[in-house]
Design a protein around this motif. Structure first.
Motif, short mmCIF file in Angstrom:
data_model
loop_
_atom_site.label_atom_id
_atom_site.label_comp_id
_atom_site.label_asym_id
_atom_site.label_seq_id
_atom_site.Cartn_x
_atom_site.Cartn_y
_atom_site.Cartn_z
N GLY A 181 0.75 -1.12 -0.01
CA GLY A 181 -0.03 -0.11 -0.02
C GLY A 181 0.68 1.17 0.07
O GLY A 181 0.56 2.41 -0.84
N ARG A 182 1.85 1.18 0.67
CA ARG A 182 2.74 2.49 0.89
C ARG A 182 3.60 2.78 -0.31
O ARG A 182 3.48 3.78 -0.96
CB ARG A 182 3.59 2.34 2.06
N ALA A 183 3.96 1.29 -0.87
CA ALA A 183 4.66 1.50 -2.27
C ALA A 183 3.82 2.03 -3.28
O ALA A 183 4.11 2.82 -4.06
CB ALA A 183 5.25 0.29 -2.72
N ALA A 184 2.54 1.52 -3.31
CA ALA A 184 1.51 1.99 -4.48
C ALA A 184 1.37 3.57 -4.37
O ALA A 184 0.98 4.24 -5.23
CB ALA A 184 0.24 1.30 -4.29
N LEU A 185 1.22 4.19 -3.21
CA LEU A 185 0.78 5.35 -2.91
C LEU A 185 2.11 6.24 -3.47
O LEU A 185 1.96 7.50 -3.96
CB LEU A 185 0.67 5.69 -1.55
N LEU A 186 3.40 5.88 -3.37
CA LEU A 186 4.48 6.30 -3.66
C LEU A 186 4.36 6.46 -5.32
O LEU A 186 4.73 7.58 -5.82
CB LEU A 186 5.81 5.95 -3.00
N LEU A 187 4.23 5.10 -6.18
CA LEU A 187 3.99 5.40 -7.48
C LEU A 187 2.99 6.13 -7.88
O LEU A 187 3.16 7.15 -8.67
CB LEU A 187 3.51 3.59 -7.79
N ALA A 188 2.04 6.32 -7.06
CA ALA A 188 0.84 7.23 -7.62
C ALA A 188 1.21 8.58 -7.39
O ALA A 188 1.07 9.47 -8.57
CB ALA A 188 -0.52 6.95 -6.76
N ASP A 189 1.99 9.10 -6.56
CA ASP A 189 2.48 10.37 -6.35
C ASP A 189 3.43 10.67 -7.47
O ASP A 189 3.55 11.64 -8.10
CB ASP A 189 3.33 10.39 -5.16
N ASP A 190 4.29 9.64 -7.84
CA ASP A 190 5.33 9.82 -9.01
C ASP A 190 4.41 9.98 -10.53
O ASP A 190 4.82 10.84 -11.18
CB ASP A 190 6.26 8.65 -9.02
N LEU A 191 3.46 9.05 -10.59
CA LEU A 191 2.55 9.31 -11.90
C LEU A 191 1.77 10.48 -11.99
O LEU A 191 1.79 11.06 -12.83
CB LEU A 191 1.66 7.95 -11.71
N ARG A 192 1.33 11.05 -10.70
CA ARG A 192 0.58 12.36 -10.86
C ARG A 192 1.52 13.35 -11.07
O ARG A 192 1.26 14.30 -12.06
CB ARG A 192 0.07 12.67 -9.26
N ALA A 193 2.84 13.37 -10.50
CA ALA A 193 4.01 14.37 -11.13
C ALA A 193 4.15 14.43 -12.37
O ALA A 193 4.67 15.20 -12.97
CB ALA A 193 5.06 14.13 -10.05
N ARG A 194 3.83 13.11 -13.05
CA ARG A 194 4.04 12.95 -14.56
C ARG A 194 3.11 13.32 -15.54
O ARG A 194 2.98 13.10 -16.63
CB ARG A 194 4.80 11.50 -14.80
N GLY A 195 2.12 13.79 -14.78
CA GLY A 195 0.60 14.35 -15.40
C GLY A 195 -0.39 13.16 -15.78
O GLY A 195 -1.35 13.34 -16.44
N VAL A 196 -0.11 11.95 -15.02
CA VAL A 196 -1.16 10.84 -15.01
C VAL A 196 -2.18 11.22 -14.12
O VAL A 196 -2.02 11.72 -13.14
CB VAL A 196 -0.67 9.31 -14.63
#
Length: 161
Positions: A105-120
């Motif tokens: 869960g924590r890793a998936a939230l970090l991935l989501a943050d990264d994707l959001r920063a990339r415009g996803v």
């Protein structure tokens, strides 16, 4: 105290450590397959670390999930995004010895943050209907199941707010 969870970009040299992380046969209960060898992972990682498909139609993000001060690998997260699109398909895997600690869960939230920063702005995942732990991770990301089933797995979707 809870161990720090972080993501770091995949390297070909991660193959030996990840072969150990991915070695438990129970890890393949819902996805099929079997534990990969170090050589299998070296070949796969040589492709994945390019960051995009050979034809340029997909961008790939592959990160190792690491924990603690020693940055011990415990799993991985991935995202595939059609080039120029705002939707990405994501997945996560945590090695069997490190499950039930909240790392996915924590890793998936970090991935989501990264994707959001990339415009996803939207994510998709395919989850086996009996894989309750992965369903909880998807819910934590704000995803919901759809009626779409692909290869026996339910498509989950959600916005990246």
């Amino acid at each position: 105290m809870t161990e720090t969870v972080a993501l770091r970009p995949l390297r070909v040299t991660d193959a030996a450590e990840m072969a150990v992380v991915l070695a438990h046969p129970d890890l393949y209960r819902y996805t099929g397959g079997e534990p990969p060898s170090t050589a299998d992972l070296e070949r796969l990682y040589a492709i994945q670390t390019r960051g995009r498909s050979a034809d340029g139609t997909e961008e790939w993000l592959n990160d190792i999930v690491v924990v603690g001060d020693a940055q011990r690998a415990v799993g991985f997260v991935q995202a595939t995004r059609p080039t120029g699109q705002r939707t990405a398909e994501i997945s996560w895997v945590i090695g069997q010895p490190w499950q039930r600690r909240g790392y996915a869960g924590r890793a998936a939230l970090l991935l989501a943050d990264d994707l959001r920063a990339r415009g996803v702005t939207q994510v998709i995942a395919h989850i086996h209907p009996d894989h309750e732990a992965s369903q909880r991770v998807a819910e934590r990301l704000g995803m919901s199941p759809t009626d779409v089933v692909v290869d026996g797995e339910t498509r989950w979707t959600g916005p990246l707010a």
